[in-house]
Design an enzyme around this catalytic site. Sequence first.
Site, short mmCIF file in Angstrom:
data_model
loop_
_atom_site.label_atom_id
_atom_site.label_comp_id
_atom_site.label_asym_id
_atom_site.label_seq_id
_atom_site.Cartn_x
_atom_site.Cartn_y
_atom_site.Cartn_z
N ASP A 125 8.86 -5.77 8.53
CA ASP A 125 8.34 -4.99 9.66
C ASP A 125 6.83 -5.05 9.75
O ASP A 125 6.13 -4.43 8.94
CB ASP A 125 8.81 -3.54 9.51
CG ASP A 125 8.39 -2.67 10.68
OD1 ASP A 125 8.04 -3.22 11.73
OD2 ASP A 125 8.42 -1.44 10.54
N ASP A 354 4.92 -8.07 17.21
CA ASP A 354 5.80 -7.25 16.39
C ASP A 354 7.04 -8.02 16.00
O ASP A 354 7.72 -8.61 16.84
CB ASP A 354 6.19 -5.98 17.16
CG ASP A 354 7.07 -5.06 16.34
OD1 ASP A 354 6.76 -4.85 15.15
OD2 ASP A 354 8.06 -4.55 16.88
#
Length: 478
Positions: A125, A354
């Site tokens: 992440d 992201d």
Amino acid sequence: MRVMPLSTPLSLLFSLLLLLVFLTFLDLSTSSTTSQAPTFPLDHSLRLPLLHHNHPFPPSPSKAISSDIHRLNYLYSSLHHRRQHKNSSKAAQLPLTSGASFGTGQYFVSLSLGTPPQPFLLVADTGSDLIWVKCSACRNCSARPPNSAFLARHSSTFSPYHCFDSPCQLVPHPDHVPCNRTRLHSTCRYAYSYSDGSISSGFFSRETASFNTSSGKLVRFKNLAFGCGFEASGPSVTGPNFNGAQGVMGLGLESISFPSQLGRKFGNKFSYCLMDYTLSPSPTSFLVIGDGGSKNGVVGSAKNMSYTPLINNTLSPTFYYIGIEYAFIDGRKLPISPSVWAVDGLGNGGTVLDSGTTLSFLVQPAYDKVLQEFVRRVKLPKSNKPNPNFDFCVNVSSVSKLSLPKLSFKLAGGSVFSPPPENYFIDTAEGVKCLALQPVRQPSGFSLIGNLMQQGFMFEFDKARWQLGFTRHGCAVP
């Protein structure tokens, strides 16, 4: 008083004891509060085990939209929380597996913790910093499924931080849990909350992480700081977005993230290559900590690398912001004001790269112009199977050789990011392709480039030079 000389055996024993004490002190004094880098030959890269599954990627449109909206809400809430709070040359190669295997668009990486090592699957992440793993304090753990949680009592190297240790100040704490500085074993407690009410909480700790090198040797990394999560509840950490994982590997910019902890020993950079999901058999994607070094042409080569500066948003220091200057479709510059892409003085806007979001999102003014231009240029019949999740879908069942307009972005520093059409047109039904972009309607929201748009590129996140590099060389099919 005369001191009598020690006998030779006793003198030797005394000298050895002094040497042992000195070496122990030296080991403790040279270890940082978060991590200690291992030493191994430069031609080695660290590889973690990769699980293979046969599920399609990306996930179904409804699952992708649902999980991405939860994801964006979390990212936005993190930014708003920070705003409110303010007002108040070695390489480690870790294989990544698509979270599509578990019904989600996330990517996972394997990591082993403890002595002896316990392997876990973590969400990779870039939108968070903390590394955390589900934990259990069980003594007799025979009833627990293997590798479903880190068994802290079964590791000889597990050590929770004390609440008065300086690293404890790097994580959020639960309310109404004061630090008792007079108690020797007052542990550092953390509480990570998500916008949907999900929570991971437990002890902020340190542990030995283990990696398999490309040569097959095991390398240990001491004092990796991580959250030992004894409580995890809510859809963000237990639902479909998290199915199959035992925790999160934070890859953000702040000091407790995985790449930051490995630090200068690895050049303060990391990269990843998310291989094209349309290839069969599915190739391996890799997360590379450090300068890399191409292995069999898969990932790590800086050939033909383009660069753009990372943008420092002090209100959101975790996220990787880049600067978009213009958007083009088939070479035509769209009439979008540069201010639409910019980060304003309040920390709103901008563009974030992201890994945990599947689709890409554009702020409303930019999205409207991009959508309008695609509708104008694509001369194909609209689908008779409208999809409520997407604004533009076409019927391609009668097309033998499909050609779609090419979207590209001119970035700060002069580089151009030009993903292929399959990165933003996806199959939603047989013979139907939809534009896989979504609008951001919040006035304070930011644009986001998700992992589907990143397919087939290697991205290098260079914290030392404060830049993002990208290339299709060694990641995409020639």
